[in-house]
Design an enzyme around this catalytic site. Structure first.
Site, PDB file in Angstrom:
ATOM      1  N   GLY A   1      20.483 -59.798  12.088  1.00 21.81           N
ATOM      2  CA  GLY A   1      19.149 -59.228  12.131  1.00 21.81           C
ATOM      3  C   GLY A   1      19.119 -57.948  12.946  1.00 21.81           C
TER       4      GLY A   1
ATOM      5  N   GLN B   1      15.678 -51.343  18.025  1.00 19.93           N
ATOM      6  CA  GLN B   1      17.138 -51.325  18.218  1.00 19.93           C
ATOM      7  C   GLN B   1      17.798 -50.083  17.621  1.00 19.93           C
ATOM      8  OE1 GLN B   1      17.691 -55.602  16.742  1.00 19.93           O
ATOM      9  NE2 GLN B   1      19.291 -55.373  18.289  1.00 19.93           N
TER      10      GLN B   1
ATOM     11  N   CYS C   1      23.161 -60.661  20.377  1.00 20.86           N
ATOM     12  CA  CYS C   1      22.309 -59.553  19.936  1.00 20.86           C
ATOM     13  C   CYS C   1      23.156 -58.293  19.842  1.00 20.86           C
ATOM     14  CB  CYS C   1      21.188 -59.369  20.965  1.00 20.86           C
ATOM     15  SG  CYS C   1      20.078 -58.016  20.579  1.00 20.86           S
ATOM     16  N   LEU C   2      22.956 -57.516  18.787  1.00 19.53           N
ATOM     17  CA  LEU C   2      23.721 -56.277  18.629  1.00 19.53           C
ATOM     18  C   LEU C   2      23.448 -55.305  19.776  1.00 19.53           C
ATOM     19  CD1 LEU C   2      23.371 -55.673  14.776  1.00 19.53           C
ATOM     20  CD2 LEU C   2      25.383 -56.511  16.012  1.00 19.53           C
TER      21      LEU C   2
ATOM     22  N   HIS D   1      13.872 -64.306  17.433  1.00 20.50           N
ATOM     23  CA  HIS D   1      14.649 -63.297  18.159  1.00 20.50           C
ATOM     24  C   HIS D   1      14.228 -61.878  17.734  1.00 20.50           C
ATOM     25  CE1 HIS D   1      18.690 -61.777  19.773  1.00 20.50           C
ATOM     26  NE2 HIS D   1      18.216 -60.758  19.093  1.00 20.50           N
ATOM     27  N   GLU D   2      14.135 -61.660  16.425  1.00 20.57           N
ATOM     28  CA  GLU D   2      13.818 -60.315  15.926  1.00 20.57           C
ATOM     29  C   GLU D   2      12.366 -59.939  16.216  1.00 20.57           C
ATOM     30  OE1 GLU D   2      16.228 -58.493  15.218  1.00 20.57           O
ATOM     31  OE2 GLU D   2      17.665 -60.117  15.047  1.00 20.57           O
TER      32      GLU D   2
ATOM     33  N   HIS E   1      11.926 -58.645  19.668  1.00 24.68           N
ATOM     34  CA  HIS E   1      12.334 -57.245  19.851  1.00 24.68           C
ATOM     35  C   HIS E   1      11.152 -56.289  19.680  1.00 24.68           C
ATOM     36  CE1 HIS E   1      16.650 -57.040  20.449  1.00 24.68           C
ATOM     37  NE2 HIS E   1      16.905 -57.841  19.431  1.00 24.68           N
TER      38      HIS E   1
HETATM   39 NI    NI Z   1      18.711 -58.782  18.986  1.00 22.72          NI
END
Ligand code: NI
Length: 160
Positions: free
Chosen positions: A46, A51, A91-92, A133-134, A137
């Site tokens: 995701g 991000q 997480c990226l 999670h997304e 963000h």
């Molecule tokens: Ni993330």
């Protein structure tokens, strides 16, 4: 399509609140296409607007094994949750780290698609975790803010 730069670690943009999308135009389509390409290239499940440095309420996700079930969420909202699950999350934007977070087991999300139409999505397990999670963000929240009590961020071992 083009790859976008993924913001990481203490980049202040990750802590900002994203604004709703109001224009469903080519600019949005480019953003969504770029975000999907960037997510797949980075092997993530995701990616949210902040991000990639865009403070808009957009998310791309794909939790399928074959990486062929792309979901695009515009202005998403959680409308229902059920149960709970405890598991590890990464997480990226926090490369090389992992943490234990308790999330709902089932999550229902209402979101617009790229043409502005409202749709309903339901996820269980990993998909439910990913929705939470997304969407976090978009409000400047990272999973490391929600670690289970008594746990800490850790580095998963290479051979895992
Ligand atoms: Ni993330």
């Amino acid at each position: 399509m083009a790859l976008r730069n993924i913001r990481v670690d203490d980049d202040p943009i990750l802590r900002k609140h994203a604004r709703p999308v109001t224009e469903f135009n080519d600019r949005l389509f480019d953003l969504l296409d770029d975000m999907a390409e960037t997510m797949y290239k980075a092997n993530g499940v995701g990616l949210a607007g902040p991000q990639v440095g865009v403070l808009r309420r957009v998310v791309v996700m794909d939790v399928s094994e074959d990486r062929n079930e792309l979901i695009e969420l515009i202005n998403p909202e959680i409308t229902h949750t059920e149960g709970s699950q405890t598991g590890n999350e990464g997480c990226l934007s926090l490369p090389g780290l992992c943490g234990t977070v308790t999330r709902p087991m089932v999550v229902q999300v209402k979101a617009q698609n790229r043409h502005g139409k409202w749709c309903l999505y339901k996820g269980e397990g990993l998909k439910a975790r990913c929705f939470c999670h997304e969407l976090d963000h978009l409000d400047g929240i990272l999973y490391k803010d929600k670690l289970d009590e008594g746990t800490e961020l850790f580095r998963p071992s290479e051979d895992e």
